[in-house]
Design a protein around this motif. Sequence first.
Motif, PDB file in Angstrom:
ATOM      1  N   ALA A 353       0.801  -1.229   0.000  1.00 30.61           N
ATOM      2  CA  ALA A 353       0.000   0.000   0.000  1.00 30.61           C
ATOM      3  C   ALA A 353       0.827   1.270   0.000  1.00 30.61           C
ATOM      4  CB  ALA A 353      -0.942   0.007   1.215  1.00 30.61           C
ATOM      5  N   GLY A 354       2.142   1.139   0.187  1.00 30.66           N
ATOM      6  CA  GLY A 354       2.986   2.318   0.282  1.00 30.66           C
ATOM      7  C   GLY A 354       3.185   2.801   1.698  1.00 30.66           C
ATOM      8  N   PHE A 355       2.471   2.209   2.660  1.00 28.98           N
ATOM      9  CA  PHE A 355       2.637   2.572   4.070  1.00 28.98           C
ATOM     10  C   PHE A 355       2.101   1.453   4.951  1.00 28.98           C
ATOM     11  CE2 PHE A 355      -1.311   4.545   2.519  1.00 28.98           C
ATOM     12  CZ  PHE A 355      -2.253   4.017   3.387  1.00 28.98           C
ATOM     13  N   THR A 356       2.573   1.420   6.186  1.00 28.20           N
ATOM     14  CA  THR A 356       2.082   0.460   7.170  1.00 28.20           C
ATOM     15  C   THR A 356       1.165   1.162   8.162  1.00 28.20           C
ATOM     16  OG1 THR A 356       2.693  -0.935   9.067  1.00 28.20           O
ATOM     17  CG2 THR A 356       4.294   0.744   8.392  1.00 28.20           C
ATOM     18  N   VAL A 357      -0.046   0.644   8.317  1.00 29.60           N
ATOM     19  CA  VAL A 357      -1.019   1.262   9.217  1.00 29.60           C
ATOM     20  C   VAL A 357      -0.754   0.894  10.669  1.00 29.60           C
ATOM     21  CG1 VAL A 357      -2.840   1.398   7.494  1.00 29.60           C
ATOM     22  CG2 VAL A 357      -2.602  -0.687   8.868  1.00 29.60           C
ATOM     23  N   LEU A 358       0.125  -0.081  10.896  1.00 32.04           N
ATOM     24  CA  LEU A 358       0.366  -0.538  12.267  1.00 32.04           C
ATOM     25  C   LEU A 358       1.351   0.350  13.017  1.00 32.04           C
ATOM     26  CD1 LEU A 358       0.612  -4.413  11.746  1.00 32.04           C
ATOM     27  CD2 LEU A 358      -1.360  -3.077  12.491  1.00 32.04           C
ATOM     28  N   LEU A 359       2.375   0.859  12.324  1.00 34.84           N
ATOM     29  CA  LEU A 359       3.447   1.565  13.022  1.00 34.84           C
ATOM     30  C   LEU A 359       2.981   2.818  13.759  1.00 34.84           C
ATOM     31  CD1 LEU A 359       6.389   1.521  13.767  1.00 34.84           C
ATOM     32  CD2 LEU A 359       6.915   2.732  11.646  1.00 34.84           C
ATOM     33  N   PRO A 360       2.152   3.696  13.168  1.00 34.43           N
ATOM     34  CA  PRO A 360       1.710   4.871  13.932  1.00 34.43           C
ATOM     35  C   PRO A 360       0.966   4.510  15.213  1.00 34.43           C
ATOM     36  CG  PRO A 360       1.291   5.196  11.603  1.00 34.43           C
ATOM     37  CD  PRO A 360       1.689   3.759  11.764  1.00 34.43           C
ATOM     38  N   ILE A 361       0.205   3.429  15.170  1.00 40.25           N
ATOM     39  CA  ILE A 361      -0.506   2.999  16.376  1.00 40.25           C
ATOM     40  C   ILE A 361       0.481   2.495  17.422  1.00 40.25           C
ATOM     41  CG2 ILE A 361      -2.057   1.217  17.282  1.00 40.25           C
ATOM     42  CD1 ILE A 361      -3.734   1.546  14.794  1.00 40.25           C
ATOM     43  N   LEU A 362       1.433   1.658  17.005  1.00 38.39           N
ATOM     44  CA  LEU A 362       2.418   1.134  17.944  1.00 38.39           C
ATOM     45  C   LEU A 362       3.308   2.251  18.497  1.00 38.39           C
ATOM     46  CD1 LEU A 362       3.457  -2.099  16.004  1.00 38.39           C
ATOM     47  CD2 LEU A 362       1.768  -1.867  17.836  1.00 38.39           C
ATOM     48  N   ALA A 363       3.529   3.290  17.699  1.00 37.71           N
ATOM     49  CA  ALA A 363       4.357   4.413  18.152  1.00 37.71           C
ATOM     50  C   ALA A 363       3.731   5.151  19.325  1.00 37.71           C
ATOM     51  CB  ALA A 363       4.603   5.384  16.996  1.00 37.71           C
ATOM     52  N   MET A 364       2.443   4.990  19.538  1.00 38.11           N
ATOM     53  CA  MET A 364       1.793   5.647  20.669  1.00 38.11           C
ATOM     54  C   MET A 364       2.322   5.143  22.006  1.00 38.11           C
ATOM     55  SD  MET A 364      -0.241   7.863  19.382  1.00 38.11           S
ATOM     56  CE  MET A 364       0.924   8.057  18.036  1.00 38.11           C
ATOM     57  N   ALA A 365       2.874   3.922  22.018  1.00 36.40           N
ATOM     58  CA  ALA A 365       3.454   3.395  23.253  1.00 36.40           C
ATOM     59  C   ALA A 365       4.568   4.303  23.746  1.00 36.40           C
ATOM     60  CB  ALA A 365       3.980   1.977  23.019  1.00 36.40           C
ATOM     61  N   GLY A 366       5.363   4.827  22.816  1.00 33.24           N
ATOM     62  CA  GLY A 366       6.408   5.767  23.193  1.00 33.24           C
ATOM     63  C   GLY A 366       5.849   7.063  23.727  1.00 33.24           C
ATOM     64  N   GLY A 367       4.700   7.501  23.197  1.00 41.07           N
ATOM     65  CA  GLY A 367       4.060   8.706  23.715  1.00 41.07           C
ATOM     66  C   GLY A 367       3.610   8.535  25.154  1.00 41.07           C
ATOM     67  N   GLY A 368       3.025   7.375  25.458  1.00 39.92           N
ATOM     68  CA  GLY A 368       2.635   7.105  26.842  1.00 39.92           C
ATOM     69  C   GLY A 368       3.831   7.088  27.766  1.00 39.92           C
ATOM     70  N   PRO A 411      12.037   0.048  36.260  1.00 35.64           N
ATOM     71  CA  PRO A 411      12.495  -0.205  37.632  1.00 35.64           C
ATOM     72  C   PRO A 411      11.497   0.247  38.692  1.00 35.64           C
ATOM     73  CG  PRO A 411      14.262   0.756  36.326  1.00 35.64           C
ATOM     74  CD  PRO A 411      13.012   0.861  35.504  1.00 35.64           C
ATOM     75  N   LEU A 412      10.725   1.299  38.395  1.00 37.73           N
ATOM     76  CA  LEU A 412       9.741   1.778  39.365  1.00 37.73           C
ATOM     77  C   LEU A 412       8.509   0.885  39.430  1.00 37.73           C
ATOM     78  CD1 LEU A 412       9.913   5.635  38.721  1.00 37.73           C
ATOM     79  CD2 LEU A 412      10.698   4.415  40.761  1.00 37.73           C
ATOM     80  N   GLY A 413       8.280   0.093  38.383  1.00 41.08           N
ATOM     81  CA  GLY A 413       7.186  -0.872  38.401  1.00 41.08           C
ATOM     82  C   GLY A 413       5.882  -0.313  37.875  1.00 41.08           C
ATOM     83  N   ARG A 414       5.098   0.287  38.759  1.00 39.41           N
ATOM     84  CA  ARG A 414       3.770   0.745  38.366  1.00 39.41           C
ATOM     85  C   ARG A 414       3.794   1.805  37.267  1.00 39.41           C
ATOM     86  NH1 ARG A 414      -0.567   2.512  42.915  1.00 39.41           N
ATOM     87  NH2 ARG A 414       0.289   0.624  43.907  1.00 39.41           N
ATOM     88  N   PRO A 415       4.759   2.749  37.233  1.00 39.39           N
ATOM     89  CA  PRO A 415       4.792   3.709  36.120  1.00 39.39           C
ATOM     90  C   PRO A 415       4.970   3.070  34.753  1.00 39.39           C
ATOM     91  CG  PRO A 415       6.037   4.571  37.961  1.00 39.39           C
ATOM     92  CD  PRO A 415       5.684   3.160  38.318  1.00 39.39           C
ATOM     93  N   PHE A 416       5.564   1.889  34.686  1.00 40.00           N
ATOM     94  CA  PHE A 416       5.659   1.196  33.395  1.00 40.00           C
ATOM     95  C   PHE A 416       4.260   0.795  32.923  1.00 40.00           C
ATOM     96  CE2 PHE A 416       6.137  -2.731  30.901  1.00 40.00           C
ATOM     97  CZ  PHE A 416       6.959  -2.264  29.890  1.00 40.00           C
ATOM     98  N   ILE A 417       3.442   0.336  33.847  1.00 40.11           N
ATOM     99  CA  ILE A 417       2.071  -0.060  33.497  1.00 40.11           C
ATOM    100  C   ILE A 417       1.259   1.159  33.073  1.00 40.11           C
ATOM    101  CG2 ILE A 417      -0.063  -1.088  34.374  1.00 40.11           C
ATOM    102  CD1 ILE A 417       1.682  -2.763  36.264  1.00 40.11           C
ATOM    103  N   THR A 418       1.392   2.248  33.804  1.00 34.73           N
ATOM    104  CA  THR A 418       0.627   3.447  33.444  1.00 34.73           C
ATOM    105  C   THR A 418       1.125   4.051  32.130  1.00 34.73           C
ATOM    106  OG1 THR A 418       2.088   4.758  34.879  1.00 34.73           O
ATOM    107  CG2 THR A 418       0.011   3.995  35.826  1.00 34.73           C
ATOM    108  N   ALA A 419       2.414   3.857  31.820  1.00 39.36           N
ATOM    109  CA  ALA A 419       2.916   4.288  30.509  1.00 39.36           C
ATOM    110  C   ALA A 419       2.240   3.492  29.400  1.00 39.36           C
ATOM    111  CB  ALA A 419       4.431   4.116  30.441  1.00 39.36           C
ATOM    112  N   CYS A 420       2.066   2.184  29.618  1.00 45.35           N
ATOM    113  CA  CYS A 420       1.358   1.348  28.637  1.00 45.35           C
ATOM    114  C   CYS A 420      -0.087   1.799  28.476  1.00 45.35           C
ATOM    115  CB  CYS A 420       1.402  -0.123  29.070  1.00 45.35           C
ATOM    116  SG  CYS A 420       3.040  -0.875  29.057  1.00 45.35           S
ATOM    117  N   VAL A 421      -0.706   2.205  29.584  1.00 47.90           N
ATOM    118  CA  VAL A 421      -2.087   2.697  29.526  1.00 47.90           C
ATOM    119  C   VAL A 421      -2.152   3.971  28.687  1.00 47.90           C
ATOM    120  CG1 VAL A 421      -3.964   3.685  30.899  1.00 47.90           C
ATOM    121  CG2 VAL A 421      -2.757   1.643  31.702  1.00 47.90           C
ATOM    122  N   GLY A 422      -1.195   4.880  28.880  1.00 48.87           N
ATOM    123  CA  GLY A 422      -1.171   6.099  28.078  1.00 48.87           C
ATOM    124  C   GLY A 422      -1.034   5.806  26.604  1.00 48.87           C
TER     125      GLY A 422
END
Length: 515
Positions: A353-368, A411-422
Amino acid sequence: MTASPQTIAHQVLAHLGGAGNVASVENCITRLRLPVADQDLVDTAGLKAVDGVLGVVEDQTMQVILGPGLVDEVADAIERTLASGADSAPATHASGTDSAPATGASGADAAGTGGADTADRLQQRGADMKAAQKQRNRTPVKAFLRRVANIFLPLIPALIACGIIAGFNGLLTNLVQNGTWTWAAGLTPILTAIASGFMSLIAVFVGMNAAKEFGGTPIIGGAVAAIIPFAGVADVTIFGTELAPGQGGVIGALLAAVLAAYVERWARTWAPRSLSMLIVPTFTVLVVGVLTLFPLMTVAGWIAEGIGVLANQLLQVGGGIAGFVLAGLFLPLVMFGLHQALIPIHATLIEQAGFTVLLPILAMAGGGQVGAAVAVFLKVKDASMRRTIKSALPAGVLGVGEPLIYGVTLPLGRPFITACVGGAFGGAFIGVFNQLGTTVGSTAIGPSGWALFPLTTGNEGIGAAVAIYGFGLLVAYVAGFLATYFFGFSKQALAELNDPHTDAAIADSQQGAAQ
């Protein structure tokens, strides 16, 4: 000021056990990949403390994260050192001896186990988690996925370059067609040729890299993979079914080249040495070439078509829910090494298709992750932790998330989970638009965060795609921040982290580091 690339290269080699312990060097956009002969000679703590190093991923192939631009210069310096045969002395903190954890922010060693500050010991906890995870990652499936990743990673710079040129050309074409920039009508065919040339032959490059990775001759892998994009395959009929040029794409090229590597190695066991130069390549190309035409191109075509249909249907039907799940689970996938399985999927979607529709969605993990780090910065008053976040946050905004993951949230534990939520909320935002008919994609694999903006496109044009991606990042930032700020810490954990005289929150990791 960051040290010079030559200095960084020398220090990296020293902490990897010397140039004699490093087999080769490759790099992608942000990181060096250095296979080491003896893992016990690697001084990981010293490697993390090198000025300019943003993070380290431990494996038999060590990954040193430096960031865009600098990584190319350091890779060149290391390659020159390896080519010259010069050695770098091993680091003073040899493996098997105790070394203090690196600060990650200033590059200075911690003052000692008892006097190490909170951020240092939390980073040690992150290092311990990575080491434990590395042991769990040593499975045949994950080893195979790493080999697949090694095939595609060298192609990323060209994919990015061609993707950016294609995006600019698309914008220019729109301006020409609506009469705004009619003078550029002769420029768009030139840019089209430049942007499309590599993609038209990507199967060949995949074939060469795959053959090399699986022990074959790269040019033979490229020769059998070149059958796939050859226009003349349209004249080939298999059991009444005509083949189409490009059928099977990178999946077919990958399968053909891996098969060629095994056939070539087998042929070398029985071919007379005096005639092996003639017999082995001819036999390999002929046999694997026939098998590529049938059945590999047909089967790979089915697989590639299925990937495209599944990805589009997943977002068109699942929408926000699919985006929420995909983005929310991406950081754990990275931890377990399973994200590497997505690389050929991205490449297939880009080819189709000329682009992947998955990468922008997966990139949101970094935003969280970025939003969570900002919340930690505001909640935790420890000066060294705040320095670590300030040093790692710019890289996180540009899509390099490992320093924040292993230095702060995990290492902090819970902030990793909340980052995934974001990240999940950001993915849901983009997923909803995909369900409504406005797709957002990336023309290349690799970048995320703000670095993905120049590669963003979609079925409604670049403007709409960039706007949706940008708002998605904003949603991920805000959701990751709010989730972490209000739910990322228990009262007891926060009190311990903000009490410079309390070691209870990190006593276990400190004891493990001291041992």
